[in-house]
Structures are given as structure tokens and as C-alpha cells.
Design a protein around this motif. Structure first.
Motif, mmCIF file in Angstrom:
data_model
loop_
_atom_site.group_PDB
_atom_site.id
_atom_site.type_symbol
_atom_site.label_atom_id
_atom_site.label_comp_id
_atom_site.label_asym_id
_atom_site.label_seq_id
_atom_site.Cartn_x
_atom_site.Cartn_y
_atom_site.Cartn_z
ATOM 1 N N LEU A 1 -10.521 5.494 -2.738
ATOM 2 C CA LEU A 1 -9.819 6.473 -1.904
ATOM 3 C C LEU A 1 -8.961 5.777 -0.863
ATOM 4 O O LEU A 1 -7.840 6.208 -0.571
ATOM 5 C CB LEU A 1 -10.826 7.393 -1.216
ATOM 6 N N GLY A 2 -9.479 4.684 -0.311
ATOM 7 C CA GLY A 2 -8.706 3.929 0.673
ATOM 8 C C GLY A 2 -7.443 3.357 0.065
ATOM 9 O O GLY A 2 -6.366 3.428 0.657
ATOM 10 N N VAL A 3 -7.581 2.793 -1.144
ATOM 11 C CA VAL A 3 -6.411 2.236 -1.823
ATOM 12 C C VAL A 3 -5.412 3.344 -2.135
ATOM 13 O O VAL A 3 -4.202 3.191 -1.941
ATOM 14 C CB VAL A 3 -6.835 1.523 -3.123
ATOM 15 N N PHE A 4 -5.932 4.484 -2.571
ATOM 16 C CA PHE A 4 -5.066 5.626 -2.861
ATOM 17 C C PHE A 4 -4.277 6.034 -1.625
ATOM 18 O O PHE A 4 -3.052 6.201 -1.672
ATOM 19 C CB PHE A 4 -5.923 6.797 -3.355
ATOM 20 N N ALA A 5 -4.994 6.143 -0.498
ATOM 21 C CA ALA A 5 -4.324 6.548 0.743
ATOM 22 C C ALA A 5 -3.256 5.532 1.133
ATOM 23 O O ALA A 5 -2.172 5.895 1.578
ATOM 24 C CB ALA A 5 -5.346 6.709 1.866
ATOM 25 N N ALA A 6 -3.571 4.242 0.936
ATOM 26 C CA ALA A 6 -2.605 3.209 1.324
ATOM 27 C C ALA A 6 -1.366 3.254 0.447
ATOM 28 O O ALA A 6 -0.248 3.064 0.922
ATOM 29 C CB ALA A 6 -3.255 1.835 1.232
ATOM 30 N N SER A 7 -1.568 3.542 -0.852
ATOM 31 C CA SER A 7 -0.407 3.566 -1.735
ATOM 32 C C SER A 7 0.456 4.791 -1.485
ATOM 33 O O SER A 7 1.613 4.828 -1.884
ATOM 34 C CB SER A 7 -0.857 3.518 -3.199
ATOM 35 N N ARG A 8 -0.116 5.816 -0.835
ATOM 36 C CA ARG A 8 0.683 6.993 -0.453
ATOM 37 C C ARG A 8 0.841 7.021 1.059
ATOM 38 O O ARG A 8 0.730 8.059 1.680
ATOM 39 C CB ARG A 8 -0.039 8.273 -0.868
ATOM 40 N N PHE A 9 1.080 5.850 1.660
ATOM 41 C CA PHE A 9 1.056 5.717 3.111
ATOM 42 C C PHE A 9 1.972 6.718 3.793
ATOM 43 O O PHE A 9 3.144 6.830 3.470
ATOM 44 C CB PHE A 9 1.465 4.293 3.473
ATOM 45 N N LEU B 1 6.866 -6.971 -11.445
ATOM 46 C CA LEU B 1 5.553 -6.411 -11.763
ATOM 47 C C LEU B 1 5.556 -4.937 -11.364
ATOM 48 O O LEU B 1 6.179 -4.563 -10.381
ATOM 49 C CB LEU B 1 4.464 -7.126 -10.963
ATOM 50 N N ASN B 2 4.847 -4.111 -12.139
ATOM 51 C CA ASN B 2 4.809 -2.712 -11.741
ATOM 52 C C ASN B 2 3.811 -2.519 -10.603
ATOM 53 O O ASN B 2 2.982 -3.374 -10.311
ATOM 54 C CB ASN B 2 4.517 -1.793 -12.934
ATOM 55 N N GLU B 3 3.923 -1.357 -9.962
ATOM 56 C CA GLU B 3 3.186 -1.127 -8.723
ATOM 57 C C GLU B 3 1.674 -1.257 -8.919
ATOM 58 O O GLU B 3 0.962 -1.769 -8.070
ATOM 59 C CB GLU B 3 3.539 0.277 -8.207
ATOM 60 N N TRP B 4 1.191 -0.820 -10.080
ATOM 61 C CA TRP B 4 -0.241 -0.875 -10.363
ATOM 62 C C TRP B 4 -0.741 -2.310 -10.390
ATOM 63 O O TRP B 4 -1.754 -2.659 -9.791
ATOM 64 C CB TRP B 4 -0.502 -0.169 -11.700
ATOM 65 N N ARG B 5 0.030 -3.179 -11.061
ATOM 66 C CA ARG B 5 -0.382 -4.579 -11.147
ATOM 67 C C ARG B 5 -0.274 -5.273 -9.805
ATOM 68 O O ARG B 5 -1.087 -6.125 -9.474
ATOM 69 C CB ARG B 5 0.452 -5.311 -12.192
ATOM 70 N N VAL B 6 0.743 -4.880 -9.030
ATOM 71 C CA VAL B 6 0.874 -5.457 -7.694
ATOM 72 C C VAL B 6 -0.367 -5.117 -6.875
ATOM 73 O O VAL B 6 -0.950 -5.969 -6.206
ATOM 74 C CB VAL B 6 2.142 -4.924 -6.998
#
Lengths: 330, 342
Positions: free
Chosen positions: B116-124, B244-249
Motif C-alpha cells: 500500500l505504501g508503494v502504491f501511494a508513492a507511485s500515485r504521489f 525501463l518501464n515504471e514497474w521495473r524501475v
């Protein structure tokens, strides 16, 4: 063959004080295997130009161009996804502070392996592992690192700046790009390291048939092998053309002052002599002059300079100036 | 790594030494006879002179401390003042019951909080990020004892999905062996093993969830901030510029580096959970360490108070040691920053 063809590239930024043009109708043509230097003081938009080429610009900024072609394909018409694919396949970029641009928590080997295209290694699981390792070794040798064993197991914080820059070049050339953009790769480096990196770039351009765009702050630190030179000031193109001609016989007052400045620093100035700099300072984004942006600082400026000069073509050279130093009447 | 290992171990050993000095001195700070406080044997009991001699009650204090240490490491922690059961065996069962709760809660917190934290960060700063982050803020601020009562009211009484308190229905007749209820059910030779297992899981759901919420929200916020910070770093930009795509980054570069700082904070998280576990165990009548400690304090059961405090502190120190060792092993830059060695 023309690899990159940029016509009238304009980047506009929305600010609370209105729209600011950070790049104003810049042209750039790049031929395969050629070394092209872009020179400009800070804030001249040279890094931005590089970012616009790799498609790596803040999505809130307006990028328009009459033409932004890569190998005959229109980059502006592509989706971001396609754009990334092209960038990942054909282009590579190295930066000013190499240690910060490497992942601090993986080894050099892991990072180079990541950059090697999947399709390059074939065979069974074990064979692929061995193959990858030999490829990493070969890449390190190619960028002039002989001591591959210890470097491969090192982490970025254990490397010196020069070695780290070589490693990032190894990462950059792992997928055999057609274009390498070097964004001030040797700023803040020792002269000997700078020389090594420069020679490496020049050699790679020849041996890999790779175009190199070298971005630098002053005329003194461009590669001697540079074919073409572009001078930028405040987002405007001042002069572009064959490097030899420009350096020996500058047409634009800005180019002239940059060259004289770099020459003066090498020679002894007489006691209490004035530094041969342009008067004034680089304008801030909020206070860009109209017309030719060099106007307020230009020694040759006159009334007509409040209108942006049109391009003058003169023997492969292009410059934007109302009062060029070259005699254009001939 | 050797240097780092030695450094961390030295700190750990010194801390444990200080801890034993403290718990030994507690015997003198508590009212009454120190030997009684240590062993749980009262002065009028017939074996008191023997205990007195074994624990060197007439010698000087350093000798007493050494004898205390010998007893401590031999697992001879005295007996309870209130019912005479051996403290060590009793404590071990309570310890296991607590650990079961805490480890499960930690698993829940990590498996939900980190993604959830990673999700929130990617949708900052987008709407979904704000939703997640305000949820985390609420979850972190709600007091555990209140939330626990509320959840019991809702899930146990109104909806009747889960039992209210306890580890397992006593009708299944599962004998406590290790203290951890799921292991005990597994070891028991009851005919209704599957049903007992189901029942034990039903009992454990509510306390684990309530214990997990606070660290989960904390972890979420830490992870969001750390990932967001990493996404701004030059090496992430370089990875993106490499196509690199965003997921791999995220997976290859942003998350591992974000974990470097988040992992260090989990030690804080763990002590927070131990504190909360005392409250949760008291509410759910879970026979764990917290419950044991609270009861012994009410009963002035000094040998137990002393041992429980010792165990709590030791668990935290040990977890810290594990996290730091893993941290140093996985992230070489940590070793480099501390000792400038490989």
C-alpha cells in the motif's frame, strides 16, 4: 544518414508569472557516428534539449516542434510507451555526477547485466549466466577497466568518479545504442580523468558507429574530435555548424566571447586587466529579454536586436544574429 | 562484514549484561527479602536455607550477582510467589503465545502495509494517494483499547463471526505444550483436530488484526515517504532514461533502496507492537507475556515481574540485533557508512 532531425523545438513552461519559453525554436541535426557538442552557460537549456530528445520531460510542460524525427520516425506522434521503447533501444544517456546515477545497493555487475538486452543471451540457464558474465567483462574492458574482477563486485560508493563514469558508459553502451547523450560527463573531474573519459567517448564513437552528443559548459572542454558545434544561450540557438570553422572564425558575438574567455584563462592575463567577459549576468526565467536574448549583454547590439534575428545560412553554418562578425556580403 | 558483525554483537552483549544487572538489582528494589524475590521461596519454608546457600545470600553482592547469572542461564528462574509454579516453564509458554500473536500481526502488517505504501508513492499527491494516506493517519491515531472494544462489539457480538475472548474453545481439550495455540493443536491427539484448528484460527483473527493495524499504518507511511524519496533520486531517473518501464524501475531500484531506511524503522515498530500486545492480550484474555506481566503486577509476584521485564527487554534487543545484522548484510552501504569497510 540523418539520425536526428529537430526543427524549431520549443518547450514552454507554465509559471505563476505567465508562460516562459525555456527552449525557443532550436534546431539540431545529427548524422550517424558524428560527435556533436552543445555548449552553453547554465540555464541555456542544453540539458533540457537532451531531455527532450530522450522524451524525459515534465509532462506539464508544452513541447512543440515542426519536426522531431528519429531515424525517419516522428517522436512527437508516439505514445509515451513507444517513446520509452525507442529510447531504451536506440539511445543512452550519461550524467554529471556518475556515483549518484548508479544504484547504491547493487553491484556493478548486477547493474550492467540489467542493461544487457534479454535477446542477446541465449541457451540454458547456466550458459546464460556464464554468457552474461563474459559480456560484462567485455564491456568493462571496452570502457578501459582492466581490473574487472574487483570492479564487478564493487558497489557504486566504492568507486572513484572516473571509474564510476566509465561504468555508466559501459551500462550505456550495453545495448549498442545509436546515440549517446553525455550531459556534462566530466564537470568536476580531475584533468587526467577528464582526458580519459573524453578519449573513451571519441574512441567509442568511431568503433561503435555511435553518435555522441556532448553537452558542456565551455568551449575548452569539448572533444577535439567534435565535428559539429551548437551554441545555446537562454534557450535560443546562437550558432551551429562545423566545429573547426566556428572555433577559428566565430560568426556570433556570443560564440566569440566564449572562445576568447576560454583562451584567456589559458594565457596569463596582465596585472589588473579586465576579464574578457560579457557585461551583466544571465537573465532569470522571469525576466527574459524580448527578441535576441543576448541583446542586453551583447557588445554589438543595436535597436533592431529587440526583434529575434532570422537564421543566416553561410557555408554549412547557421547563425542567428543581426550583426554577425563574419562578412556575409561575399 | 566481520567488523560490522563484531560491532553489533558487542553492543548486543553489553546491552544484555546491563539488562541482567538491572533485573538483578530489581530484587533489591522490591520490598521484602531479596532472596525471596529472586527465588520465590519464602523465609518460613523448609527449603529456604538451601536456596539461601545456593544463591549465595550471605556472600557479597558481586558473588550474588554471579550466582544469579548462573541460575538465569541454567533456566532456574525461581517459582511463582502466588502458586509455586516454576517461572521459566510458565514464562516460556506465555512467551510463545505472545510471539504467535506478534509474528502473525507483523506478517499482516508487512504484507498489507508495504504494498500500500508503494502504491501511494507511485500515485504521489493524486487522489488515491491522499485516500490511502488519510486512512493511514486515522488508523494510526485510533487507540488500540478503544478499537479492540469496538471490533468485539461489531464482529463478535453484532455479527457473531468471531468468538469474543480466549485462545480456543476449552471443549476441544487441547493441552498447552508449547503455548502457541496453532502448534499445540497440531501436536495434540484430539479426534477433532481439523475443527479445533478452525476454532483456534477463529479465535486468533481479531487480536491479530487489531494488533496489526497500528504498525501497518506506520509502515505504510514510512514506505510511502521512502519510496517517494527514492523516486526522486538520480539513479531512478537514469533507470527511466534507460527505457525501463515504471514497474521495473519500482521493483528493481526504488523499492530495494526504500527498504533500506524502512527496515531500520521496523525495530521501532516491533517495540511498539510489544507494548500494544499487552493491551490486546488483556482485552482478549490471551495467555501471553503481557497478560502474565499485568497479572503478576496485581499479585505482587516479584519473580514473575522480574522475569517478564527481562524477557520483554531481551526480545526487543534480540530483534534489533537480527534486523541490524540483516540490514548490514543486505545493504553494504550501511557497513560502509559506519566502519568504512566492505
Amino acid at each position: 544518414m540523418q539520425l536526428l532531425d529537430i526543427r524549431n523545438l520549443t518547450v514552454e513552461m507554465q509559471t505563476p508569472h505567465g508562460v516562459v519559453r525555456v527552449l525557443d525554436k532550436v534546431n539540431l541535426q545529427l548524422i550517424e557516428g558524428e560527435i556533436h557538442s552543445i555548449v552553453g552557460e547554465s540555464g541555456s537549456g542544453k540539458s533540457l534539449l537532451a531531455k527532450a530528445i530522450v522524451g524525459f520531460i515534465n509532462p506539464n510542460w508544452q513541447v512543440t516542434a515542426d519536426r522531431l524525427w528519429w531515424n525517419g520516425q516522428d517522436l512527437l506522434a508516439m505514445s509515451p510507451r513507444q517513446r520509452r521503447q525507442i529510447t531504451g533501444r536506440d539511445m543512452a544517456m550519461i550524467f554529471q555526477d556518475p556515483n549518484a546515477y548508479l544504484d547504491p545497493n547493487s553491484t556493478v555487475e548486477q547493474q550492467i547485466v540489467e542493461a544487457i538486452p534479454q535477446g542477446d543471451v541465449r541457451g540454458t540457464f547456466m550458459r546464460r549466466r556464464v554468457d552474461r558474465k563474459t559480456r560484462v567483462k567485455r564491456l568493462l574492458h571496452r570502457v578501459g577497466i582492466r581490473d574487472h574482477e574487483s570492479i564487478m563486485d564493487s558497489y557504486p560508493f566504492e568507486l572513484s568518479q572516473g571509474i564510476a563514469q566509465k561504468v555508466s558508459i559501459a551500462i550505456a553502451i550495453a545495448h549498442r545504442p545509436k546515440l549517446l547523450i553525455a550531459d556534462e560527463p566530466t564537470t568536476a573531474m580531475e584533468p587526467s580523468t577528464r582526458l580519459q573519459i573524453h578519449r573513451l567517448l571519441a574512441r567509442l564513437a568511431v568503433s561503435q558507429k555511435m553518435s555522441v552528443v556532448l553537452i558542456s559548459q565551455d568551449v575548452a572542454s569539448i572533444l577535439p574530435e567534435t565535428k559539429r558545434l551548437t551554441m545555446l544561450y537562454c534557450g535560443q540557438l546562437m550558432e551551429t555548424g562545423p566545429a573547426k570553422d566556428i572555433l577559428s572564425e566565430p560568426a556570433h558575438p556570443y560564440t566569440d566571447s566564449m572562445i576568447r574567455m576560454s583562451l584567456q584563462t589559458q594565457q596569463q592575463l596582465p596585472h589588473k586587466a579586465r576579464l574578457p567577459t560579457l557585461p551583466g549576468a544571465i537573465p532569470t526565467l522571469r525576466h527574459m529579454p524580448i527578441g535576441c536574448r543576448l541583446g542586453p549583454r551583447c557588445p554589438k547590439a543595436q535597436k533592431t536586436c529587440v526583434k529575434a534575428p532570422t537564421a543566416t545560412h553561410e557555408r554549412q553554418r547557421v547563425f542567428h544574429c543581426h550583426f554577425p562578425l563574419l562578412d556575409t556580403t561575399s | 562484514m566481520t567488523r560490522y558483525l563484531i560491532g553489533r554483537l558487542t553492543v548486543f552483549i553489553i546491552a544484555v549484561f546491563l539488562l541482567t544487572v538491572f533485573s538483578f538489582s530489581l530484587n533489591y528494589f522490591f520490598p521484602g527479602d531479596p532472596i525471596t524475590n529472586m527465588s520465590g521461596v519464602r523465609s518460613f519454608q523448609s527449603n529456604y536455607p538451601l536456596v539461601m546457600e545456593m544463591r549465595a545470600g550471605n556472600e557479597n553482592i558481586a558473588t550474588q550477582y554471579l550466582h544469579y547469572l548462573r541460575h538465569l542461564f541454567a533456566g532456574n528462574w525461581g517459582q511463582s510467589l502466588s502458586n509455586g509454579t516454576p517461572v521459566f516453564a510458565d514464562g516460556f509458554q506465555h512467551f510463545m503465545a505472545s510471539m504467535e500473536l506478534i509474528i502473525l500481526a507483523l506478517l499482516v502488517a508487512v504484507t498489507l502495509g508495504l504494498p500500500l505504501g508503494v502504491f501511494a508513492a507511485s500515485r504521489f499527491r493524486q487522489r488515491s494517494d491522499k485516500a490511502v494516506i488519510s486512512l493511514a493517519m486515522i488508523g494510526y491515531s485510533v487507540p488500540v483499547f478503544w478499537l479492540a472494544q469496538l471490533m468485539i462489539l461489531l464482529f463478535a457480538i453484532k455479527l457473531g463471526w468471531f468468538p469474543i475472548t480466549g485462545q480456543i474453545n476449552p471443549l476441544y481439550g487441547v493441552e498447552p505444550q508449547t503455548g502457541s495455540i496453532l502448534v499445540d493443536v497440531f501436536l495434540s491427539n484430539s479426534e477433532y483436530k481439523a475443527a479445533a484448528f478452525q476454532d483456534a484460527i477463529n479465535h486468533i483473527v481479531l487480536p491479530v488484526l487489531i494488533l496489526a493495524i497500528m504498525p501497518m499504518m506506520l509502515l505504510l507511511r514510512l514506505m510511502r515517504n521512502a519510496t517517494q524519496e527514492m523516486l526522486q533520486k538520480p539513479f531512478v531517473k537514469a533507470a527511466r532514461a534507460r527505457g525501463l518501464n515504471e514497474w521495473r524501475v519500482l521493483v528493481k531500484h526504488a523499492i530495494p533502496n526504500a527498504l533500506q531506511s524502512v527496515l531500520h524503522q521496523t525495530t521501532l515498530l516491533f517495540s511498539l507492537m510489544l507494548t500494544n500486545s499487552i493491551v490486546v492480550e488483556s482485552i482478549f484474555n490471551w495467555p501471553g507475556m503481557g497478560n502474565w506481566l499485568i497479572r503478576s503486577i496485581f499479585e505482587r509476584d516479584y519473580p514473575i515481574i522480574q522475569s517478564a521485564v527481562l524477557m520483554f527487554a531481551f526480545v526487543i534487543l534480540f530483534f534489533n540485533l537480527l534486523v541490524e545484522l540483516y540490514h548490514g548484510w543486505r545493504f553494504p552501504i550501511v557497513r560502509h557508512e559506519q566502519y568504512a569497510t566492505r
